[in-house]
Write a protein that holds these residues in place. Structure first.
Motif, PDB file in Angstrom:
ATOM      1  N   TRP A 140      36.403 105.998  84.424  1.00 32.63           N
ATOM      2  CA  TRP A 140      37.725 106.132  84.984  1.00 32.63           C
ATOM      3  C   TRP A 140      38.605 108.062  84.830  1.00 32.63           C
ATOM      4  O   TRP A 140      38.054 108.597  83.787  1.00 32.63           O
ATOM      5  N   HIS A 176      44.126 104.348  80.548  1.00 32.81           N
ATOM      6  CA  HIS A 176      45.459 104.565  81.005  1.00 32.81           C
ATOM      7  C   HIS A 176      46.754 103.206  81.310  1.00 32.81           C
ATOM      8  O   HIS A 176      46.138 102.572  81.295  1.00 32.81           O
ATOM      9  N   PHE A 187      39.006  97.495  83.243  1.00 33.30           N
ATOM     10  CA  PHE A 187      41.036  98.077  82.778  1.00 33.30           C
ATOM     11  C   PHE A 187      40.750  97.867  81.049  1.00 33.30           C
ATOM     12  O   PHE A 187      41.041  98.310  80.666  1.00 33.30           O
ATOM     13  N   GLY A 229      48.467 101.075  84.123  1.00 36.35           N
ATOM     14  CA  GLY A 229      49.411 101.570  85.361  1.00 36.35           C
ATOM     15  C   GLY A 229      50.633 100.710  85.379  1.00 36.35           C
ATOM     16  O   GLY A 229      50.763  99.508  84.800  1.00 36.35           O
ATOM     17  N   GLU A 266      46.439 101.014  88.752  1.00 37.17           N
ATOM     18  CA  GLU A 266      44.603 101.564  88.143  1.00 37.17           C
ATOM     19  C   GLU A 266      43.447 101.166  89.009  1.00 37.17           C
ATOM     20  O   GLU A 266      43.794  99.785  89.726  1.00 37.17           O
ATOM     21  N   SER A 319      39.517 101.620  80.589  1.00 33.09           N
ATOM     22  CA  SER A 319      41.191 102.734  80.447  1.00 33.09           C
ATOM     23  C   SER A 319      42.307 102.801  79.536  1.00 33.09           C
ATOM     24  O   SER A 319      42.805 102.407  79.038  1.00 33.09           O
ATOM     25  N   GLN A 360      46.448  96.740  88.959  1.00 32.18           N
ATOM     26  CA  GLN A 360      45.786  96.751  88.549  1.00 32.18           C
ATOM     27  C   GLN A 360      44.923  96.349  89.306  1.00 32.18           C
ATOM     28  O   GLN A 360      45.666  95.310  90.002  1.00 32.18           O
TER      29      GLN A 360
END
Length: 273
Positions: A103, A148, A143, A150, A40, A146, A153
């Motif tokens: 994002w 996602h 973040f 990851g 990310e 997000s 980061q």
């Protein structure tokens, strides 16, 4: 009477079940939307007033071309998941920042080109001041929104001057690093004449005061015509998880720098009669 009570209790239990299921449904959806990615990455780009139009255009253009380059796409495809998530934000003084591209998951040349096209078409902002601390905090906050998950980061922050507004940069950096986020740097050192709020030791400043975390590194830009090359190289190393620190000549003397230099320069600049 007993039959009515039984039906009432059954209806109540059914209602409670439905309420519980509906309440849990958004959480299930949110979990289902979490896309696993290798990285990310928040691209936090300085657009403060100290950068002229040519430099701003070269900086954004460097990122646009980088995501169209086969080396960057190859680095993305070479990860465990073969996919990263990226957002592009711009920052300047305290409270002056914005998300330019939200994002976006990138897993091939088509999605990378789509990200590049969105960035290229986005309007440019015109902010003033330099608050790296606020830029880092804003980048870290991304973040939290997000969708996602990851393996790493990373905040990739660029800039052409030290922090001179907002809270001290070390304070913000400490908070970001405490979250397990790595901060990489792209200091832009163009050696302008004058410039009361600039420093020729910006690479040292980024080394000591800005970057940090597992595998942190930086690449210094000292020629605006080569910023695209520097951005592409940095992204490849960042995405592949292979850090490499490029040390400019100014750092080779081994001298350290005051992390409040920007604030001190700004105070002296405005206090100078």
């Amino acid at each position: 009477m007993a039959l009515r009570i039984g039906r009432f209790l059954l209806s109540g239990l059914c209602l409670l079940f439905v309420i519980a299921w509906v309440s849990a449904w958004p959480l299930a959806i949110a979990g289902a939307q979490a896309v696993e990615v290798d990285l990310e990455l928040v691209l936090a780009v300085d657009i403060s007033g100290s950068m002229d139009d040519r430099e701003r255009a070269a900086q954004r253009g460097g990122y646009v071309e980088a995501f169209r380059h086969e080396a960057v796409v190859g680095a993305i495809r070479g990860g465990a998941y073969g996919r990263i998530a990226v957002t592009y934000v711009e920052w300047a003084g305290a409270g002056l920042h914005s998300v330019v591209v939200p994002w976006t998951a990138i897993d091939d040349a088509v999605s990378a080109a789509r990200f590049a096209a969105t960035l290229e078409a986005a309007p440019t902002n015109d902010f003033y001041g330099t608050s790296i601390s606020d830029g880092l905090t804003f980048a870290a906050d991304q973040f939290d929104v997000s969708a996602h998950d990851g393996l790493r980061q990373v905040i990739d922050i660029s800039g052409d001057g030290p922090n001179n507004r907002g809270r001290p940069v070390l304070e913000a950096r400490g908070e970001v690093l405490a979250r397990g986020i790595t901060i990489n740097g792209l200091p832009i050192v163009l050696g302008r004449a004058g410039g009361g709020l600039s420093t020729n030791l910006l690479d040292v400043y980024y080394e000591d005061c800005v970057i940090g975390g597992p595998g942190a590194f930086m690449i210094t830009v000292d020629d605006i015509d080569r910023i695209g090359e520097a951005i592409r190289r940095k992204l490849v190393l960042e995405i592949a998880g292979r850090p490499a620190r490029v040390i400019a000549a100014a750092m080779q003397g081994g001298g350290r720098i005051d992390c409040m230099i920007g604030e001190n320069l700004r105070r002296d600049w405005f206090d100078d009669p």
